[in-house]
Design a protein around this motif. Structure first.
Motif, PDB file in Angstrom:
ATOM      1  N   LYS A 252     146.870 -69.603  11.595  1.00 45.01           N
ATOM      2  CA  LYS A 252     146.085 -70.527  12.417  1.00 45.01           C
ATOM      3  C   LYS A 252     147.009 -71.516  13.133  1.00 45.01           C
ATOM      4  O   LYS A 252     146.912 -71.746  14.331  1.00 45.01           O
ATOM      5  CB  LYS A 252     145.107 -71.300  11.501  1.00 45.01           C
ATOM      6  CG  LYS A 252     143.701 -71.357  12.066  1.00 45.01           C
ATOM      7  CD  LYS A 252     142.749 -72.102  11.133  1.00 45.01           C
ATOM      8  CE  LYS A 252     142.256 -71.247   9.973  1.00 45.01           C
ATOM      9  NZ  LYS A 252     141.606 -72.005   8.898  1.00 45.01           N
ATOM     10  N   ASN A 256     147.608 -71.732  17.194  1.00 41.26           N
ATOM     11  CA  ASN A 256     147.350 -72.990  17.898  1.00 41.26           C
ATOM     12  C   ASN A 256     148.617 -73.500  18.582  1.00 41.26           C
ATOM     13  O   ASN A 256     148.564 -74.001  19.704  1.00 41.26           O
ATOM     14  CB  ASN A 256     146.828 -74.061  16.932  1.00 41.26           C
ATOM     15  CG  ASN A 256     145.381 -73.803  16.568  1.00 41.26           C
ATOM     16  OD1 ASN A 256     144.669 -73.093  17.288  1.00 41.26           O
ATOM     17  ND2 ASN A 256     144.947 -74.335  15.434  1.00 41.26           N
ATOM     18  N   SER A 260     149.054 -73.992  22.679  1.00 42.25           N
ATOM     19  CA  SER A 260     149.332 -75.290  23.309  1.00 42.25           C
ATOM     20  C   SER A 260     150.785 -75.370  23.775  1.00 42.25           C
ATOM     21  O   SER A 260     151.241 -76.423  24.205  1.00 42.25           O
ATOM     22  CB  SER A 260     149.020 -76.419  22.319  1.00 42.25           C
ATOM     23  OG  SER A 260     149.829 -76.244  21.171  1.00 42.25           O
TER      24      SER A 260
END
Ligand SMILES: NC(=O)C1=CN([C@@H]2O[C@H](COP(=O)(O)OP(=O)(O)OC[C@H]3O[C@@H](n4cnc5c(N)ncnc54)[C@H](OP(=O)(O)O)[C@@H]3O)[C@@H](O)[C@H]2O)C=CC1
Ligand SMILES: CCCCCCCCCCCCCCCC(=O)[C@@H](N)CO
Length: 361
Positions: A252, A256, A260
Protein backbone atom coordinates in the motif's frame (compact mmCIF):
# COMPACT_ATOMS: atom_id res chain seq x y z
CA UNK A 1 8.53 38.06 29.11
CA UNK A 2 9.06 40.63 26.36
CA UNK A 3 12.34 38.91 25.51
CA UNK A 4 10.61 35.59 25.22
CA UNK A 5 7.94 36.82 22.87
CA UNK A 6 10.62 38.52 20.79
CA UNK A 7 12.40 35.18 20.53
CA UNK A 8 9.13 33.54 19.60
CA UNK A 9 8.47 36.11 16.90
CA UNK A 10 12.00 35.62 15.61
CA UNK A 11 11.49 31.85 15.42
CA UNK A 12 8.18 32.16 13.63
CA UNK A 13 9.70 34.56 11.10
CA UNK A 14 12.63 32.21 10.44
CA UNK A 15 10.16 29.34 10.09
CA UNK A 16 8.03 31.22 7.57
CA UNK A 17 11.06 32.40 5.57
CA UNK A 18 12.42 28.86 5.32
CA UNK A 19 8.98 27.53 4.41
CA UNK A 20 8.60 30.09 1.62
CA UNK A 21 12.12 29.43 0.39
CA UNK A 22 11.47 25.69 0.28
CA UNK A 23 8.15 26.23 -1.49
CA UNK A 24 9.98 28.38 -4.03
CA UNK A 25 12.75 25.90 -4.79
CA UNK A 26 10.61 22.76 -4.68
CA UNK A 27 7.87 24.35 -6.82
CA UNK A 28 5.24 22.07 -5.35
CA UNK A 29 2.96 20.64 -7.98
CA UNK A 30 0.71 17.77 -7.20
CA UNK A 31 2.21 14.87 -9.10
CA UNK A 32 -0.27 12.13 -9.92
CA UNK A 33 0.90 8.96 -11.59
CA UNK A 34 -2.18 7.00 -12.52
CA UNK A 35 -2.22 3.22 -12.22
CA UNK A 36 -5.56 2.37 -13.83
CA UNK A 37 -5.21 1.02 -17.36
CA UNK A 38 -1.45 1.33 -17.23
CA UNK A 39 1.15 -1.37 -17.60
CA UNK A 40 2.72 -2.17 -14.23
CA UNK A 41 5.66 -4.60 -14.45
CA UNK A 42 6.59 -6.17 -11.09
CA UNK A 43 9.63 -8.38 -10.55
CA UNK A 44 9.50 -10.91 -7.74
CA UNK A 45 5.72 -10.72 -8.21
CA UNK A 46 5.16 -14.34 -7.26
CA UNK A 47 5.80 -13.99 -3.53
CA UNK A 48 5.68 -11.65 -0.52
CA UNK A 49 5.81 -7.91 -1.19
CA UNK A 50 5.80 -8.34 -4.98
CA UNK A 51 2.73 -10.57 -4.87
CA UNK A 52 0.92 -8.11 -2.57
CA UNK A 53 1.80 -5.32 -5.01
CA UNK A 54 0.50 -7.35 -7.96
CA UNK A 55 -2.81 -7.97 -6.14
CA UNK A 56 -3.17 -4.29 -5.27
CA UNK A 57 -2.25 -2.96 -8.72
CA UNK A 58 -4.56 -5.47 -10.44
CA UNK A 59 -7.40 -4.57 -8.08
CA UNK A 60 -6.91 -0.91 -9.04
CA UNK A 61 -7.36 -1.72 -12.72
CA UNK A 62 -3.72 -1.82 -13.88
CA UNK A 63 -2.49 -4.18 -16.56
CA UNK A 64 -0.05 -6.20 -14.48
CA UNK A 65 2.95 -8.30 -15.56
CA UNK A 66 5.00 -10.29 -13.07
CA UNK A 67 8.46 -11.77 -13.46
CA UNK A 68 10.28 -14.37 -11.34
CA UNK A 69 12.26 -17.57 -11.89
CA UNK A 70 9.90 -20.29 -10.74
CA UNK A 71 7.09 -20.97 -13.27
CA UNK A 72 4.85 -22.86 -10.86
CA UNK A 73 4.87 -20.09 -8.32
CA UNK A 74 4.19 -17.53 -11.06
CA UNK A 75 1.15 -19.50 -12.18
CA UNK A 76 -0.05 -19.87 -8.62
CA UNK A 77 0.21 -16.11 -8.24
CA UNK A 78 -1.69 -15.57 -11.48
CA UNK A 79 -4.48 -17.88 -10.31
CA UNK A 80 -4.77 -16.23 -6.91
CA UNK A 81 -4.90 -12.74 -8.45
CA UNK A 82 -7.52 -13.81 -10.96
CA UNK A 83 -9.57 -15.29 -8.13
CA UNK A 84 -9.42 -12.24 -5.89
CA UNK A 85 -9.60 -9.44 -8.47
CA UNK A 86 -11.10 -11.03 -11.57
CA UNK A 87 -8.18 -9.65 -13.56
CA UNK A 88 -5.57 -11.56 -15.51
CA UNK A 89 -1.87 -10.89 -15.10
CA UNK A 90 0.86 -11.82 -17.58
CA UNK A 91 3.69 -13.97 -16.21
CA UNK A 92 7.31 -14.00 -17.34
CA UNK A 93 9.67 -16.69 -16.07
CA UNK A 94 13.20 -15.23 -16.10
CA UNK A 95 16.23 -14.72 -13.90
CA UNK A 96 17.11 -11.04 -13.49
CA UNK A 97 20.79 -12.03 -13.52
CA UNK A 98 20.43 -12.82 -17.23
CA UNK A 99 20.22 -9.51 -19.14
CA UNK A 100 19.08 -11.17 -22.39
CA UNK A 101 16.27 -13.04 -20.65
CA UNK A 102 15.17 -9.78 -18.97
CA UNK A 103 15.20 -7.95 -22.31
CA UNK A 104 13.18 -10.70 -23.99
CA UNK A 105 10.59 -10.65 -21.18
CA UNK A 106 10.17 -6.88 -21.29
CA UNK A 107 9.94 -6.81 -25.09
CA UNK A 108 7.29 -9.48 -24.97
CA UNK A 109 5.39 -7.69 -22.21
CA UNK A 110 5.27 -4.41 -24.16
CA UNK A 111 6.12 -0.83 -23.10
CA UNK A 112 6.08 -0.39 -19.32
CA UNK A 113 4.49 2.59 -17.53
CA UNK A 114 5.42 1.60 -13.99
CA UNK A 115 8.45 -0.61 -13.45
CA UNK A 116 8.72 -2.07 -9.94
CA UNK A 117 12.11 -3.66 -9.26
CA UNK A 118 11.25 -5.73 -6.22
CA UNK A 119 13.15 -9.00 -6.71
CA UNK A 120 15.61 -9.62 -3.92
CA UNK A 121 17.55 -12.27 -2.06
CA UNK A 122 18.95 -12.14 1.45
CA UNK A 123 21.41 -14.49 3.10
CA UNK A 124 22.24 -12.92 6.45
CA UNK A 125 25.58 -13.95 7.89
CA UNK A 126 28.68 -12.32 9.32
CA UNK A 127 31.03 -11.56 6.44
CA UNK A 128 33.70 -13.77 7.94
CA UNK A 129 31.35 -16.74 7.75
CA UNK A 130 29.88 -15.83 4.37
CA UNK A 131 31.14 -17.40 1.15
CA UNK A 132 32.05 -14.92 -1.58
CA UNK A 133 29.59 -16.82 -3.78
CA UNK A 134 26.78 -15.66 -1.48
CA UNK A 135 28.04 -12.08 -1.52
CA UNK A 136 28.07 -12.13 -5.32
CA UNK A 137 24.62 -13.73 -5.41
CA UNK A 138 23.09 -10.85 -3.46
CA UNK A 139 24.89 -8.16 -5.46
CA UNK A 140 23.96 -9.87 -8.75
CA UNK A 141 20.26 -10.32 -8.00
CA UNK A 142 19.56 -7.19 -5.96
CA UNK A 143 21.79 -4.64 -7.68
CA UNK A 144 22.87 -5.91 -11.12
CA UNK A 145 19.41 -7.41 -11.71
CA UNK A 146 17.91 -3.94 -11.20
CA UNK A 147 20.37 -2.47 -13.71
CA UNK A 148 19.34 -5.13 -16.25
CA UNK A 149 15.66 -4.35 -15.72
CA UNK A 150 16.01 -0.59 -16.03
CA UNK A 151 18.28 -0.85 -19.10
CA UNK A 152 15.71 -3.11 -20.75
CA UNK A 153 12.62 -1.06 -19.87
CA UNK A 154 13.91 2.49 -20.30
CA UNK A 155 13.76 2.83 -24.12
CA UNK A 156 10.09 1.78 -24.16
CA UNK A 157 9.30 4.03 -21.20
CA UNK A 158 10.87 7.05 -22.86
CA UNK A 159 8.98 6.46 -26.13
CA UNK A 160 5.63 5.79 -24.44
CA UNK A 161 2.56 7.21 -26.17
CA UNK A 162 0.82 8.39 -23.00
CA UNK A 163 1.65 11.87 -21.73
CA UNK A 164 1.10 10.81 -18.14
CA UNK A 165 4.26 10.55 -16.03
CA UNK A 166 5.87 7.11 -15.74
CA UNK A 167 7.58 5.57 -12.73
CA UNK A 168 10.55 3.42 -11.85
CA UNK A 169 10.20 2.10 -8.30
CA UNK A 170 12.97 0.22 -6.56
CA UNK A 171 12.45 -1.81 -3.40
CA UNK A 172 15.44 -1.26 -1.13
CA UNK A 173 15.27 -1.97 2.63
CA UNK A 174 15.93 -0.11 5.89
CA UNK A 175 19.18 -2.08 5.70
CA UNK A 176 19.84 0.14 2.65
CA UNK A 177 19.68 3.24 4.87
CA UNK A 178 21.78 1.98 7.75
CA UNK A 179 24.30 -0.88 7.86
CA UNK A 180 23.13 -3.76 10.05
CA UNK A 181 25.14 -6.58 11.67
CA UNK A 182 24.94 -9.72 9.50
CA UNK A 183 23.94 -7.74 6.39
CA UNK A 184 27.32 -6.64 5.00
CA UNK A 185 26.58 -7.93 1.49
CA UNK A 186 22.83 -7.33 1.63
CA UNK A 187 23.25 -3.76 2.93
CA UNK A 188 25.89 -3.08 0.27
CA UNK A 189 23.51 -4.26 -2.47
CA UNK A 190 20.69 -2.13 -1.08
CA UNK A 191 22.83 0.99 -0.47
CA UNK A 192 23.96 0.59 -4.10
CA UNK A 193 20.35 0.95 -5.21
CA UNK A 194 20.21 4.39 -3.62
CA UNK A 195 23.12 5.67 -5.68
CA UNK A 196 21.51 4.20 -8.77
CA UNK A 197 18.14 5.79 -7.98
CA UNK A 198 19.50 9.27 -7.16
CA UNK A 199 21.60 9.48 -10.32
CA UNK A 200 18.91 7.89 -12.50
CA UNK A 201 16.32 10.43 -11.38
CA UNK A 202 18.46 13.24 -12.82
CA UNK A 203 18.82 11.32 -16.10
CA UNK A 204 15.12 10.53 -16.63
CA UNK A 205 13.35 13.60 -15.24
CA UNK A 206 13.33 15.23 -18.70
CA UNK A 207 11.21 12.29 -19.88
CA UNK A 208 8.75 12.81 -17.06
CA UNK A 209 9.78 9.58 -15.36
CA UNK A 210 9.78 9.66 -11.56
CA UNK A 211 11.97 7.39 -9.51
CA UNK A 212 10.79 6.02 -6.14
CA UNK A 213 12.94 4.23 -3.60
CA UNK A 214 11.09 2.15 -1.02
CA UNK A 215 12.56 1.28 2.38
CA UNK A 216 10.61 -1.50 4.14
CA UNK A 217 11.50 -2.78 7.62
CA UNK A 218 11.29 -6.54 8.35
CA UNK A 219 8.20 -7.67 6.45
CA UNK A 220 6.16 -10.81 6.95
CA UNK A 221 6.80 -12.74 3.71
CA UNK A 222 7.84 -16.29 2.70
CA UNK A 223 11.37 -14.96 2.14
CA UNK A 224 11.47 -13.41 5.60
CA UNK A 225 10.19 -16.61 7.19
CA UNK A 226 13.14 -18.46 5.71
CA UNK A 227 15.48 -15.69 6.74
CA UNK A 228 14.48 -15.71 10.40
CA UNK A 229 15.41 -19.40 10.64
CA UNK A 230 19.00 -18.66 9.87
CA UNK A 231 19.88 -15.06 10.61
CA UNK A 232 22.37 -14.31 13.36
CA UNK A 233 20.72 -13.54 16.69
CA UNK A 234 22.24 -10.05 16.72
CA UNK A 235 20.78 -9.27 13.27
CA UNK A 236 17.34 -10.05 14.69
CA UNK A 237 17.97 -7.98 17.83
CA UNK A 238 19.09 -4.92 15.87
CA UNK A 239 16.43 -5.24 13.13
CA UNK A 240 13.76 -5.45 15.86
CA UNK A 241 14.37 -1.73 16.55
CA UNK A 242 11.98 -1.14 13.67
CA UNK A 243 9.43 -3.93 14.17
CA UNK A 244 7.77 -6.10 11.54
CA UNK A 245 5.06 -5.09 9.10
CA UNK A 246 2.69 -6.95 6.77
CA UNK A 247 3.42 -7.31 3.06
CA UNK A 248 0.04 -5.69 2.25
CA UNK A 249 1.04 -2.63 4.26
CA UNK A 250 4.33 -2.29 2.36
CA UNK A 251 2.45 -2.76 -0.94
CA UNK A 252 0.00 0.00 0.00
CA UNK A 253 2.78 2.42 1.01
CA UNK A 254 4.70 1.57 -2.17
CA UNK A 255 1.79 2.14 -4.51
CA UNK A 256 0.85 5.40 -2.79
CA UNK A 257 4.48 6.52 -2.99
CA UNK A 258 4.57 5.71 -6.70
CA UNK A 259 1.27 7.49 -7.40
CA UNK A 260 2.41 10.67 -5.68
CA UNK A 261 5.87 10.54 -7.25
CA UNK A 262 7.67 10.44 -3.88
CA UNK A 263 11.39 9.73 -4.15
CA UNK A 264 11.93 8.28 -0.67
CA UNK A 265 9.11 6.06 0.56
CA UNK A 266 9.28 4.95 4.23
CA UNK A 267 6.94 2.18 5.37
CA UNK A 268 6.47 2.74 9.12
CA UNK A 269 7.05 5.41 11.76
CA UNK A 270 10.66 4.35 12.45
CA UNK A 271 11.13 4.40 8.70
CA UNK A 272 9.94 8.01 8.65
CA UNK A 273 12.52 8.97 11.30
CA UNK A 274 15.17 7.03 9.42
CA UNK A 275 14.27 8.83 6.20
CA UNK A 276 14.66 12.19 7.93
CA UNK A 277 17.95 11.13 9.55
CA UNK A 278 19.36 9.93 6.22
CA UNK A 279 17.82 12.51 3.87
CA UNK A 280 21.23 13.53 2.50
CA UNK A 281 20.91 15.16 -0.92
CA UNK A 282 17.99 13.09 -2.14
CA UNK A 283 15.21 14.80 -4.08
CA UNK A 284 12.24 15.85 -1.98
CA UNK A 285 8.96 16.79 -3.64
CA UNK A 286 6.90 17.57 -0.54
CA UNK A 287 7.38 20.95 1.14
CA UNK A 288 6.04 19.56 4.41
CA UNK A 289 8.57 16.71 4.44
CA UNK A 290 11.36 19.10 3.40
CA UNK A 291 10.42 21.33 6.34
CA UNK A 292 10.54 18.32 8.69
CA UNK A 293 13.93 17.35 7.33
CA UNK A 294 15.35 20.83 7.85
CA UNK A 295 14.09 21.23 11.42
CA UNK A 296 14.34 17.63 12.61
CA UNK A 297 17.83 16.93 11.24
CA UNK A 298 19.56 17.71 14.55
CA UNK A 299 17.11 15.91 16.85
CA UNK A 300 16.99 12.79 14.63
CA UNK A 301 20.78 12.67 14.58
CA UNK A 302 20.62 12.69 18.37
CA UNK A 303 18.03 9.88 18.41
CA UNK A 304 20.14 7.99 15.87
CA UNK A 305 23.23 8.23 18.07
CA UNK A 306 21.24 6.95 21.06
CA UNK A 307 20.01 4.02 18.97
CA UNK A 308 23.56 3.27 17.79
CA UNK A 309 24.67 3.33 21.42
CA UNK A 310 22.04 0.70 22.21
CA UNK A 311 23.08 -1.45 19.26
CA UNK A 312 26.77 -1.43 20.19
CA UNK A 313 25.84 -2.23 23.77
CA UNK A 314 23.85 -5.27 22.57
CA UNK A 315 26.79 -6.38 20.42
CA UNK A 316 29.22 -6.01 23.30
CA UNK A 317 26.92 -7.86 25.69
CA UNK A 318 26.20 -10.63 23.23
CA UNK A 319 29.86 -11.30 22.63
CA UNK A 320 30.70 -11.12 26.31
CA UNK A 321 27.85 -13.46 27.16
CA UNK A 322 28.71 -15.94 24.46
CA UNK A 323 32.36 -16.06 25.25
CA UNK A 324 31.37 -16.59 28.87
CA UNK A 325 28.92 -19.31 27.90
CA UNK A 326 31.43 -20.90 25.64
CA UNK A 327 33.95 -21.23 28.43
CA UNK A 328 31.19 -22.64 30.60
CA UNK A 329 30.06 -24.90 27.80
CA UNK A 330 33.46 -26.53 27.73
CA UNK A 331 33.17 -27.32 31.40
CA UNK A 332 29.50 -28.15 31.01
CA UNK A 333 30.34 -30.81 28.47
CA UNK A 334 32.70 -32.24 31.02
CA UNK A 335 30.09 -32.02 33.76
CA UNK A 336 27.11 -32.77 31.54
CA UNK A 337 25.12 -29.65 32.55
CA UNK A 338 21.68 -29.81 30.94
CA UNK A 339 21.33 -26.06 30.40
CA UNK A 340 24.56 -25.80 28.59
CA UNK A 341 23.70 -28.76 26.42
CA UNK A 342 20.55 -26.93 25.34
CA UNK A 343 22.65 -23.96 24.57
CA UNK A 344 24.89 -26.15 22.47
CA UNK A 345 22.00 -27.38 20.35
CA UNK A 346 20.36 -23.99 20.09
CA UNK A 347 23.38 -22.03 19.02
CA UNK A 348 25.23 -24.44 16.80
CA UNK A 349 26.64 -21.61 14.70
CA UNK A 350 29.03 -20.91 17.55
CA UNK A 351 30.41 -24.41 17.69
CA UNK A 352 33.39 -23.70 15.52
CA UNK A 353 34.25 -20.64 17.52
CA UNK A 354 33.76 -22.49 20.77
CA UNK A 355 36.04 -25.35 19.87
CA UNK A 356 38.62 -22.76 19.07
CA UNK A 357 37.94 -21.18 22.45
CA UNK A 358 38.25 -24.52 24.21
CA UNK A 359 41.55 -25.23 22.54
CA UNK A 360 42.95 -21.90 23.57
CA UNK A 361 41.97 -22.50 27.15
N1 LIG B 1 10.76 -9.38 3.79
C1 LIG B 1 11.50 -8.45 4.35
O1 LIG B 1 11.74 -8.47 5.57
C2 LIG B 1 12.05 -7.33 3.54
C3 LIG B 1 12.21 -7.42 2.17
N2 LIG B 1 12.76 -6.37 1.48
C4 LIG B 1 12.97 -6.48 0.04
O2 LIG B 1 11.72 -6.65 -0.59
C5 LIG B 1 11.87 -7.44 -1.75
C6 LIG B 1 10.90 -8.61 -1.71
O3 LIG B 1 11.15 -9.38 -0.57
P1 LIG B 1 10.18 -10.53 -0.07
O4 LIG B 1 8.82 -10.30 -0.59
O5 LIG B 1 10.41 -10.69 1.37
O6 LIG B 1 10.87 -11.79 -0.81
P2 LIG B 1 10.37 -13.26 -1.15
O7 LIG B 1 11.56 -14.14 -0.96
O8 LIG B 1 9.11 -13.59 -0.46
O9 LIG B 1 10.11 -13.13 -2.72
C7 LIG B 1 11.16 -12.83 -3.59
C8 LIG B 1 10.65 -12.75 -5.01
O10 LIG B 1 11.75 -12.42 -5.87
C9 LIG B 1 11.87 -13.43 -6.88
N3 LIG B 1 13.27 -13.60 -7.24
C10 LIG B 1 14.29 -13.95 -6.42
N4 LIG B 1 15.42 -14.05 -7.11
C11 LIG B 1 15.13 -13.75 -8.39
C12 LIG B 1 15.89 -13.71 -9.59
N5 LIG B 1 17.18 -13.99 -9.61
N6 LIG B 1 15.28 -13.37 -10.74
C13 LIG B 1 13.95 -13.10 -10.74
N7 LIG B 1 13.19 -13.12 -9.65
C14 LIG B 1 13.76 -13.46 -8.49
C15 LIG B 1 11.26 -14.69 -6.23
O11 LIG B 1 10.81 -15.63 -7.14
P3 LIG B 1 11.72 -16.87 -7.64
O12 LIG B 1 12.42 -17.40 -6.45
O13 LIG B 1 10.77 -17.82 -8.28
O14 LIG B 1 12.66 -16.27 -8.64
C16 LIG B 1 10.09 -14.07 -5.49
O15 LIG B 1 9.02 -13.83 -6.37
C17 LIG B 1 13.34 -7.84 -1.80
O16 LIG B 1 14.03 -6.97 -2.65
C18 LIG B 1 13.80 -7.67 -0.37
O17 LIG B 1 15.16 -7.40 -0.29
C19 LIG B 1 13.12 -5.22 2.09
C20 LIG B 1 12.98 -5.08 3.44
C21 LIG B 1 12.44 -6.12 4.26
C1 LIG C 1 16.90 8.12 13.74
C2 LIG C 1 15.78 7.20 13.97
C3 LIG C 1 16.07 5.79 13.72
C4 LIG C 1 14.85 4.90 13.82
C5 LIG C 1 15.09 3.43 14.03
C6 LIG C 1 15.86 2.77 12.94
C7 LIG C 1 15.82 1.29 13.03
C8 LIG C 1 16.52 0.65 11.88
C9 LIG C 1 16.36 -0.82 11.85
C10 LIG C 1 16.83 -1.42 10.58
C11 LIG C 1 16.17 -2.72 10.30
C12 LIG C 1 16.63 -3.35 9.04
C13 LIG C 1 15.63 -4.37 8.58
C14 LIG C 1 16.04 -5.01 7.31
C15 LIG C 1 14.93 -5.83 6.73
C16 LIG C 1 15.36 -6.63 5.56
O1 LIG C 1 15.65 -6.11 4.53
C17 LIG C 1 15.51 -8.09 5.80
N1 LIG C 1 14.40 -8.64 6.49
C18 LIG C 1 15.73 -8.83 4.52
O2 LIG C 1 14.59 -9.02 3.88
Amino acid sequence: MADLSLAQVFFVVIFIVIFLLLALILKPQSIKIPIRNRHVFITGGSSGIGLALAHLAASEGARVSILARNVDRLQEARDSIRLSTGNDVAVFPADVRDPDAVLRAIEEAGPVDVLICNQGVFVPRELEKQELEEVKFMIDVNLMGTFHLIKAALPGMKNRKSREPASIAIISSQAGQVGIYGYTAYSASKFGLRGLAEALQQEVIAHNILVSLIFPPDTDTPGFEQETKMRPQLTGIIAASSGTVKADEVAKKTLNGIKSGSFIVPCNFDGLLLAIATAGLSPQRSVLMALCEVFAAGPTRFIGLCIQWGWYRSIKRWYAQNNYNLTCRCSSILHGTHNQLNYLLYNCANLLLSSHFCCVH
